[in-house]
Motif scaffolding. Sequence first.
Motif, PDB file in Angstrom:
ATOM      1  N   THR A   1     -41.368  70.422 -24.249  1.00 16.86           N
ATOM      2  CA  THR A   1     -41.403  71.861 -23.989  1.00 16.86           C
ATOM      3  C   THR A   1     -42.612  72.268 -23.151  1.00 16.86           C
TER       4      THR A   1
ATOM      5  N   ASP B   1     -36.969  81.236 -23.166  1.00 13.92           N
ATOM      6  CA  ASP B   1     -37.562  80.035 -22.587  1.00 13.92           C
ATOM      7  C   ASP B   1     -36.559  79.246 -21.759  1.00 13.92           C
ATOM      8  N   TYR B   2     -35.266  79.434 -22.018  1.00 14.06           N
ATOM      9  CA  TYR B   2     -34.237  78.638 -21.354  1.00 14.06           C
ATOM     10  C   TYR B   2     -33.469  79.463 -20.316  1.00 14.06           C
TER      11      TYR B   2
ATOM     12  N   SER C   1     -33.045  77.470 -17.004  1.00 17.73           N
ATOM     13  CA  SER C   1     -32.421  76.157 -17.140  1.00 17.73           C
ATOM     14  C   SER C   1     -30.996  76.225 -17.666  1.00 17.73           C
ATOM     15  N   LYS C   2     -30.558  77.407 -18.136  1.00 18.22           N
ATOM     16  CA  LYS C   2     -29.197  77.504 -18.675  1.00 18.22           C
ATOM     17  C   LYS C   2     -28.176  77.889 -17.606  1.00 18.22           C
TER      18      LYS C   2
ATOM     19  N   SER D   1     -27.348  70.573 -21.404  1.00 17.09           N
ATOM     20  CA  SER D   1     -27.885  70.709 -22.756  1.00 17.09           C
ATOM     21  C   SER D   1     -29.229  70.005 -22.807  1.00 17.09           C
ATOM     22  N   LEU D   2     -30.305  70.774 -22.883  1.00 22.16           N
ATOM     23  CA  LEU D   2     -31.650  70.223 -22.795  1.00 22.16           C
ATOM     24  C   LEU D   2     -32.377  70.176 -24.135  1.00 22.16           C
ATOM     25  N   LEU D   3     -31.813  70.800 -25.164  1.00 22.78           N
ATOM     26  CA  LEU D   3     -32.542  70.913 -26.426  1.00 22.78           C
ATOM     27  C   LEU D   3     -32.814  69.555 -27.057  1.00 22.78           C
TER      28      LEU D   3
ATOM     29  N   SER E   1     -40.074  78.085 -29.842  1.00 23.15           N
ATOM     30  CA  SER E   1     -39.212  78.405 -28.699  1.00 23.15           C
ATOM     31  C   SER E   1     -38.325  79.609 -29.007  1.00 23.15           C
TER      32      SER E   1
ATOM     33  N   GLN F   1     -36.523  69.609 -26.217  1.00 20.82           N
ATOM     34  CA  GLN F   1     -37.235  70.732 -25.611  1.00 20.82           C
ATOM     35  C   GLN F   1     -37.039  71.940 -26.529  1.00 20.82           C
ATOM     36  N   GLN F   2     -37.477  71.792 -27.741  1.00 20.43           N
ATOM     37  CA  GLN F   2     -37.367  72.891 -28.709  1.00 20.43           C
ATOM     38  C   GLN F   2     -38.511  72.797 -29.709  1.00 20.43           C
TER      39      GLN F   2
ATOM     40  N   SER G   1     -23.844  74.415 -17.757  1.00 18.65           N
ATOM     41  CA  SER G   1     -25.280  74.368 -18.013  1.00 18.65           C
ATOM     42  C   SER G   1     -25.630  73.086 -18.764  1.00 18.65           C
TER      43      SER G   1
END
Length: 334
Positions: free
Chosen positions: A116, A88-89, A92-93, A104-106, A84, A68-69, A102
Motif C-alpha cells: 500500500t 485509495d483505489y 486503480s479501479k 483486483s489488487l487487494l 485503507s 494492497q489493503q 478493473s
Amino acid sequence: MLDFHKNHKLLVGTAIFGFLMLSVLVALIPAFQIQKTQPLPTMEVFSEEELNGLHIYVQENCMSCHTQQVRNIEMDNTWGKRPSIPSDYYFSKQRQDLWRQSPSLLGSERTGPDLTNVGQRQPGMEWHLLHLYNPRIVVKESIMPSYPWLFELKEESKIKDTDYLVPVPQTFLNASTKKVVASQKALNLVAYLQSLKQAEMPQNPAVSFIPSSKEKETANNTGEAVLPNGQTLYMNNCAACHQAEGGGLPGAFPSLIGSPIINDENPETLIRIILEGYDARPEFGVMPGFQETLSDEEIAVIASHERSNWGNTAGAVTIDKVKEIRSFVKTLKQ
C-alpha cells in the motif's frame, strides 16, 4: 396446507428471489456506492508509465503474494499511516481496456509485504530493479521469484545512452562480463510501485487503527521517555540497501563499516544524508531522504546505531542535534 418442500415451483422461485435480493444487497448496492467515491485531494492520476506498470503488475500476478489493503488493526500500521478506504483505489479501479475489467489488487495473503505504501517506504529506483532482477541481492532471506525476463544482458559496447543500467553485483552475474539493462516493462513496473503512496486525508476519528489490548509502555521506571529501538528502525528503513550488517552491496549501495561519514565526530553530514537523501556518487544508487517519514527521535537512534556497530566507534547522536539540523535544512529550502 402449504407443502413448501414439495412445491417445486415455489421452492425454485423462492431460491431465485433470495439470490436476487442477496445480489442486490451484497454486490449491487455497495458497487453503486463505491462508484460515487471521490479521490482524496492529494491523490494524483497515474501517468502513462505508471498505468502501464499497473498492467505489468497484473500480468505478473503480483497480487497472489502481495496485498494492497491496510486493515484497521494496530499490527497493520507497519504498512501504512492509516487503514485503507475506498478512495485509495479510485484510480486503480478503472477498467484496463474494453475487454478487461478493473484489476483486483487487494490480494488475500502476505507471502510478501503489503505494498500500500511501498513508494514511501522504499522509493529508490535501483532497489526495486535489483529486487526484481534477483530478490536475494537485497533481501537474503527472500522467497520471491526472480523476474529476469524483465531485463536484458548486453555487451558493454552495445549499450545505448538511453539504456538504464542496473548495478547488479558481479557475484550475481555468474562470471558474465555483460551488463544488466532494465526493459521498459521493468521501468514501468517500478514507476507503478514508486507511485504507491498512501495519500494524506483530513482528520477523521473513524479512520484509525484499533489499538491492541496491551498498552504500550511509553516511560521507564524513572519517568523518562523510552526512545525507539535503533536496531529495529535500521532494519525497517535502511537494511534493505545497506544490509543487516552494514556492509552494503558493492556497486549498488555503499558500506557503512568504517565510513568516514558515519565515524565523523560531528554527525551533521550523516544526519543531513538521512534527512535529504544522497546522490552525489554515481557508482551507487540514489538514496531517498527520510525527512517526511522519520521523526527526530527515530533519526537520532538510527544514526546512533550506525555509529556504534560493525566496528564503528563514534558517539551517540542527540535528538537536539537532529532538531537543529532539520531546522537548518528547512531554512535552506525556503
